[in-house]
Design a protein around this motif. Structure first.
Motif, short mmCIF file in Angstrom:
data_model
loop_
_atom_site.label_atom_id
_atom_site.label_comp_id
_atom_site.label_asym_id
_atom_site.label_seq_id
_atom_site.Cartn_x
_atom_site.Cartn_y
_atom_site.Cartn_z
N TYR A 1 52.00 54.98 14.79
CA TYR A 1 51.50 55.32 16.25
C TYR A 1 52.11 54.64 17.32
O TYR A 1 51.91 55.26 18.21
N GLN A 2 52.66 53.55 17.32
CA GLN A 2 53.37 53.03 18.36
C GLN A 2 54.96 53.56 18.66
O GLN A 2 55.45 54.00 17.77
N LEU A 3 55.23 53.67 19.91
CA LEU A 3 56.43 54.04 20.24
C LEU A 3 57.20 52.61 20.35
O LEU A 3 56.71 51.74 20.31
N GLY A 4 58.66 52.90 20.30
CA GLY A 4 59.51 51.51 20.19
C GLY A 4 60.03 51.34 18.65
O GLY A 4 59.72 52.16 17.76
N ASN A 5 60.57 50.27 18.42
CA ASN A 5 61.02 49.82 17.26
C ASN A 5 60.01 49.47 16.11
O ASN A 5 59.21 48.49 16.42
N SER A 6 59.59 50.42 15.28
CA SER A 6 58.58 50.04 14.20
C SER A 6 59.23 49.47 13.06
O SER A 6 59.95 50.01 12.39
N GLN A 7 58.88 48.11 12.55
CA GLN A 7 59.68 47.33 11.59
C GLN A 7 59.35 48.11 10.36
O GLN A 7 60.16 47.94 9.39
N SER A 8 58.24 48.83 10.18
CA SER A 8 57.70 49.51 9.01
C SER A 8 58.56 50.98 8.68
O SER A 8 58.51 51.56 7.66
N CYS A 9 59.24 51.45 9.72
CA CYS A 9 59.84 52.64 9.79
C CYS A 9 61.31 52.54 9.26
O CYS A 9 62.00 51.77 9.95
N ILE A 10 61.62 53.16 8.01
CA ILE A 10 62.98 53.08 7.73
C ILE A 10 63.94 53.59 8.63
O ILE A 10 65.02 53.17 8.77
N PHE A 11 63.65 54.72 9.52
CA PHE A 11 64.86 55.18 10.14
C PHE A 11 64.78 54.40 11.46
O PHE A 11 65.80 54.31 11.89
N CYS A 12 63.63 53.71 11.95
CA CYS A 12 64.07 52.66 13.06
C CYS A 12 65.19 51.76 12.67
O CYS A 12 65.93 51.14 13.64
N ASP B 1 56.32 59.62 16.17
CA ASP B 1 56.13 59.93 14.61
C ASP B 1 56.63 61.16 14.40
O ASP B 1 57.21 61.31 13.02
N SER B 2 56.42 62.33 15.01
CA SER B 2 56.75 63.67 14.53
C SER B 2 56.89 64.62 15.38
O SER B 2 56.46 64.50 16.61
N ILE B 3 57.38 65.93 15.10
CA ILE B 3 57.31 67.28 16.07
C ILE B 3 55.87 67.28 16.62
O ILE B 3 55.69 67.63 17.76
N ILE C 1 57.19 69.87 9.50
CA ILE C 1 55.90 69.38 10.11
C ILE C 1 54.86 68.88 9.47
O ILE C 1 54.79 69.30 8.27
N PRO C 2 54.31 67.80 9.85
CA PRO C 2 53.23 67.08 9.02
C PRO C 2 52.18 67.91 8.68
O PRO C 2 51.83 68.70 9.33
N PRO C 3 51.87 67.88 7.25
CA PRO C 3 51.92 66.55 6.67
C PRO C 3 53.14 66.97 5.61
O PRO C 3 53.29 66.13 4.46
N PHE C 4 53.96 67.60 6.00
CA PHE C 4 55.05 68.13 4.89
C PHE C 4 56.40 67.26 5.36
O PHE C 4 57.57 67.83 5.21
N ASN C 5 56.54 66.03 5.93
CA ASN C 5 57.35 65.32 6.26
C ASN C 5 57.40 64.13 5.52
O ASN C 5 56.27 63.69 5.16
N SER C 6 58.66 63.57 5.12
CA SER C 6 58.79 62.47 4.15
C SER C 6 58.81 61.24 4.92
O SER C 6 58.30 60.07 4.36
N ILE C 7 59.44 61.36 6.31
CA ILE C 7 59.40 60.07 6.92
C ILE C 7 58.76 60.41 8.35
O ILE C 7 59.02 61.30 8.84
N HIS C 8 58.08 59.21 8.93
CA HIS C 8 57.35 59.57 9.98
C HIS C 8 57.91 58.99 11.11
O HIS C 8 57.48 57.88 11.84
N HIS C 9 59.22 59.39 11.27
CA HIS C 9 59.84 59.33 12.49
C HIS C 9 60.73 60.54 12.90
O HIS C 9 61.14 61.32 11.90
N LEU C 10 60.44 61.27 14.19
CA LEU C 10 61.00 62.53 14.11
C LEU C 10 62.61 62.39 13.96
O LEU C 10 63.23 61.58 14.28
N HIS C 11 62.80 63.26 13.33
CA HIS C 11 64.15 63.73 12.72
C HIS C 11 64.65 65.01 12.62
O HIS C 11 63.87 65.95 12.13
#
Length: 175
Positions: free
Chosen positions: A18-29, A71-73, A111-121
């Motif tokens: 939910y936070q903006l910025g570099n999320s350490q738990s997000c693989i895409f970050c 997070d997502s679109i 579109i969630p819940p059908f995305n595998s990574i929760h980082h807009l891509h």
């Protein structure tokens, strides 16, 4: 069996961020911070980074992400239209370097819940898909009536821009 097939097609659910910025738990970050060497980066500027998908569905399959964690679109609004226009421009520029004809290009968002990574891509792809099953992950469904998009877990970039321009949100339902 069905659950394994479903997860193979759309990916396993990931915990939301939910936070903006570099999320350490997000693989895409990590593509623009700590573990850059884990990514095959093909394009980058101060705002976005693009890298090859580790499990490509198409001949060329690039992920284009903002360097700000979103997070997502579904989190985007009318104020984000220019960001999506810039992402579309970058996507076309990347596909230009691969000499991909316009008719063989596909770009869009799950579109969630059908995305595998929760980082807009943005999926930036040159067709054909590797298999018919891979094609099922990216359905383009035209809108009807006053809707830009029909019922679908994937929104093409142009659809997403037009939906947000109208002040609406991008969802799985027609919008």
């Amino acid at each position: 069996m069905f659950q394994k097939l479903f997860h193979w097609i759309v990916g396993k659910p990931q915990p939301p961020h939910y936070q903006l910025g570099n999320s350490q738990s997000c693989i895409f970050c990590r593509a623009y911070s700590t573990n850059r060497s884990d990514f095959d980066i093909v394009w980058e500027d101060e705002v976005f980074v693009a890298f090859r998908d580790i499990r490509p569905s198409a001949q060329d399959h690039i992920q284009l992400i903002p360097k700000t964690h979103i997070d997502s679109i579904k989190k985007l609004s009318q104020k984000d239209v220019n960001m999506l226009r810039r992402m579309e421009e970058i996507g076309h520029s990347i596909l230009d370097t691969y000499n991909v004809p316009v008719s063989k290009r596909k770009m869009g968002f799950h579109i969630p819940p059908f995305n595998s990574i929760h980082h807009l891509h943005l999926h930036v792809q040159s067709l054909p898909y590797i298999s018919p099953v891979h094609r099922l992950k990216y359905p383009f469904v035209r809108g009807f009536g006053g809707y830009e998009k029909g019922f679908s877990w994937f929104a093409e970039i142009g659809q997403a821009i037009r939906i947000l321009e109208k002040g609406h949100r991008v969802t799985v339902a027609p919008c």
